[in-house]
Write a protein that holds these residues in place. Structure first.
Motif, PDB file in Angstrom:
ATOM      1  N   ALA A 119      -0.960   2.179  -8.328  1.00 52.35           N
ATOM      2  CA  ALA A 119      -0.725   0.893  -7.665  1.00 52.35           C
ATOM      3  C   ALA A 119      -1.983   0.419  -6.950  1.00 52.35           C
ATOM      4  O   ALA A 119      -2.304  -0.773  -6.943  1.00 52.35           O
ATOM      5  CB  ALA A 119       0.431   1.015  -6.680  1.00 52.35           C
ATOM      6  N   SER A 122      -4.479  -1.131  -9.371  1.00 56.68           N
ATOM      7  CA  SER A 122      -4.037  -2.342 -10.059  1.00 56.68           C
ATOM      8  C   SER A 122      -4.398  -3.590  -9.248  1.00 56.68           C
ATOM      9  O   SER A 122      -4.040  -3.701  -8.078  1.00 56.68           O
ATOM     10  CB  SER A 122      -2.526  -2.303 -10.300  1.00 56.68           C
ATOM     11  OG  SER A 122      -2.074  -3.527 -10.833  1.00 56.68           O
ATOM     12  N   ALA A 125      -1.209  -5.508  -8.078  1.00 54.14           N
ATOM     13  CA  ALA A 125      -0.237  -4.856  -7.187  1.00 54.14           C
ATOM     14  C   ALA A 125      -0.535  -5.153  -5.721  1.00 54.14           C
ATOM     15  O   ALA A 125      -1.678  -5.333  -5.320  1.00 54.14           O
ATOM     16  CB  ALA A 125      -0.246  -3.348  -7.407  1.00 54.14           C
ATOM     17  N   VAL A 156       3.313   0.876  -9.389  1.00 58.13           N
ATOM     18  CA  VAL A 156       3.916  -0.431  -9.153  1.00 58.13           C
ATOM     19  C   VAL A 156       5.426  -0.335  -9.324  1.00 58.13           C
ATOM     20  O   VAL A 156       5.913   0.204 -10.318  1.00 58.13           O
ATOM     21  CB  VAL A 156       3.343  -1.484 -10.116  1.00 58.13           C
ATOM     22  CG1 VAL A 156       4.027  -2.828  -9.892  1.00 58.13           C
ATOM     23  CG2 VAL A 156       1.842  -1.627  -9.908  1.00 58.13           C
ATOM     24  N   GLY A 157       6.182  -0.841  -8.357  1.00 60.63           N
ATOM     25  CA  GLY A 157       7.639  -0.754  -8.390  1.00 60.63           C
ATOM     26  C   GLY A 157       8.191   0.382  -7.568  1.00 60.63           C
ATOM     27  O   GLY A 157       9.401   0.449  -7.327  1.00 60.63           O
ATOM     28  N   ASP A 158       7.311   1.279  -7.091  1.00 65.19           N
ATOM     29  CA  ASP A 158       7.774   2.421  -6.293  1.00 65.19           C
ATOM     30  C   ASP A 158       8.067   2.011  -4.849  1.00 65.19           C
ATOM     31  O   ASP A 158       7.422   1.117  -4.292  1.00 65.19           O
ATOM     32  CB  ASP A 158       6.715   3.531  -6.268  1.00 65.19           C
ATOM     33  CG  ASP A 158       6.661   4.301  -7.576  1.00 65.19           C
ATOM     34  OD1 ASP A 158       7.542   4.076  -8.423  1.00 65.19           O
ATOM     35  OD2 ASP A 158       5.720   5.109  -7.741  1.00 65.19           O
ATOM     36  N   VAL A 159       9.041   2.698  -4.268  1.00 64.53           N
ATOM     37  CA  VAL A 159       9.366   2.549  -2.850  1.00 64.53           C
ATOM     38  C   VAL A 159       9.486   3.952  -2.255  1.00 64.53           C
ATOM     39  O   VAL A 159      10.257   4.772  -2.753  1.00 64.53           O
ATOM     40  CB  VAL A 159      10.689   1.785  -2.632  1.00 64.53           C
ATOM     41  CG1 VAL A 159      11.003   1.702  -1.145  1.00 64.53           C
ATOM     42  CG2 VAL A 159      10.620   0.397  -3.236  1.00 64.53           C
ATOM     43  N   ILE A 188       5.962   0.152   0.097  1.00 67.12           N
ATOM     44  CA  ILE A 188       6.468  -0.579  -1.066  1.00 67.12           C
ATOM     45  C   ILE A 188       5.281  -1.029  -1.908  1.00 67.12           C
ATOM     46  O   ILE A 188       4.314  -1.585  -1.380  1.00 67.12           O
ATOM     47  CB  ILE A 188       7.299  -1.808  -0.654  1.00 67.12           C
ATOM     48  CG1 ILE A 188       8.510  -1.389   0.171  1.00 67.12           C
ATOM     49  CG2 ILE A 188       7.733  -2.610  -1.878  1.00 67.12           C
ATOM     50  CD1 ILE A 188       9.318  -2.565   0.705  1.00 67.12           C
ATOM     51  N   LYS A 190       4.531  -3.467  -5.176  1.00 67.69           N
ATOM     52  CA  LYS A 190       5.127  -4.457  -6.066  1.00 67.69           C
ATOM     53  C   LYS A 190       4.056  -5.367  -6.646  1.00 67.69           C
ATOM     54  O   LYS A 190       2.923  -5.417  -6.153  1.00 67.69           O
ATOM     55  CB  LYS A 190       6.171  -5.285  -5.319  1.00 67.69           C
ATOM     56  CG  LYS A 190       5.644  -6.002  -4.091  1.00 67.69           C
ATOM     57  CD  LYS A 190       6.779  -6.668  -3.341  1.00 67.69           C
ATOM     58  CE  LYS A 190       6.284  -7.299  -2.045  1.00 67.69           C
ATOM     59  NZ  LYS A 190       7.381  -7.907  -1.258  1.00 67.69           N
ATOM     60  N   LEU A 191       4.419  -6.097  -7.667  1.00 70.18           N
ATOM     61  CA  LEU A 191       3.491  -7.040  -8.282  1.00 70.18           C
ATOM     62  C   LEU A 191       3.301  -8.250  -7.383  1.00 70.18           C
ATOM     63  O   LEU A 191       4.272  -8.837  -6.917  1.00 70.18           O
ATOM     64  CB  LEU A 191       3.999  -7.487  -9.652  1.00 70.18           C
ATOM     65  CG  LEU A 191       3.897  -6.463 -10.787  1.00 70.18           C
ATOM     66  CD1 LEU A 191       4.536  -7.015 -12.045  1.00 70.18           C
ATOM     67  CD2 LEU A 191       2.432  -6.116 -11.068  1.00 70.18           C
ATOM     68  N   GLU A 194       5.036 -11.601  -8.541  1.00 72.49           N
ATOM     69  CA  GLU A 194       6.464 -11.808  -8.296  1.00 72.49           C
ATOM     70  C   GLU A 194       6.687 -12.671  -7.068  1.00 72.49           C
ATOM     71  O   GLU A 194       7.575 -13.514  -7.033  1.00 72.49           O
ATOM     72  CB  GLU A 194       7.163 -10.457  -8.112  1.00 72.49           C
ATOM     73  CG  GLU A 194       7.189  -9.615  -9.363  1.00 72.49           C
ATOM     74  CD  GLU A 194       7.845  -8.271  -9.128  1.00 72.49           C
ATOM     75  OE1 GLU A 194       7.998  -7.520 -10.102  1.00 72.49           O
ATOM     76  OE2 GLU A 194       8.186  -7.975  -7.971  1.00 72.49           O
TER      77      GLU A 194
END
Length: 224
Positions: A119, A122, A125, A156-159, A188, A190-191, A194
């Motif tokens: 992440a 990226s 991210a 990416v997408g992990d919490v 957190i 995330k992209l 989004e």
């Protein structure tokens, strides 16, 4: 277990705002020590020494050894008052701790290897730290200066939730005893795109086509 941090203090005899003002002018900081079976004691500390100590995490979360002419009392910092705009500490509150009694205090989180994680590498991210400290319970001897959170595998997408933090031996998080709803997110990933899409969506939905058509019909009826 944290390192030993010795803070030299002197007993303060004078009380009141005037005495505290004179103390600060002389380069010292008024403070108080309370708790335990002993009575509260007014003390003073050298401002420059306290200011340097206050730049470190351990000053806020570790057991401190207050030394009054070699007489050591173990304490936790409970309150620190700063001047509104000057780089000056105005007053300190210290609470005595009993080495045989469990204590509750906040400990800072140190996040490691974020830049090396999937992440972190990226460009799309966004990694957010939802918490920077956590309240723990433990005996004074087990109190850590900080708790490390390794983000090396963060994708990416992990919490990462509170229950997933690796705690030192003898340390617990009382918040987790209150139920699953208290197992809050700590980190957190995330992209970033989004958020942009979500932000545009309400604007596009403000005046839907059906609503425009209905208004046009109402205008025609009014002219008739």
């Amino acid at each position: 277990m944290s390192d030993t941090h010795v803070i030299n203090v002197q007993r303060r005899e004078d009380e009141g705002k005037g005495a505290s003002r004179r103390l600060r002018t002389s380069g010292n900081v008024p403070a108080i020590v309370y708790g335990g079976e002993l009575k509260p004691v007014s003390i003073q500390l050298n401002h420059n020494e306290v200011w340097l100590a206050s730049q470190n995490d351990w000053f806020y979360s570790s057991i401190l050894d207050l030394s009054l002419n070699g007489d050591i009392q173990k304490v936790l910092l409970r309150d620190l008052q700063r001047h509104p705009f000057k780089q000056q500490i105005m007053h300190l509150d210290f609470q005595r701790v009993n080495e045989n009694e469990t204590l509750r205090t906040a400990v800072p989180l140190h996040f490691l290897n974020e830049d090396k994680s999937p992440a972190g590498k990226s460009a799309e991210a966004v990694v957010t730290h939802e918490l920077n400290e956590v309240v723990v319970e433990c005996l004074p001897k087990d109190l850590p200066e900080f708790i490390e959170v390794d983000l090396g595998n963060l994708a990416v997408g992990d919490v990462i939730h509170l229950s997933e933090i690796k705690l030192p031996a003898g340390v617990t998080v009382p918040e987790l005893k209150l139920g699953k709803e208290h197992d809050v997110a700590v980190v957190i990933a995330k992209l970033g795109r989004e958020e942009a899409v979500d932000a545009e969506a309400p604007e596009a939905a403000e005046v839907p086509a059906a609503k425009v058509a209905k208004k046009e019909e109402e205008k025609k009826d009014a002219k008739k």
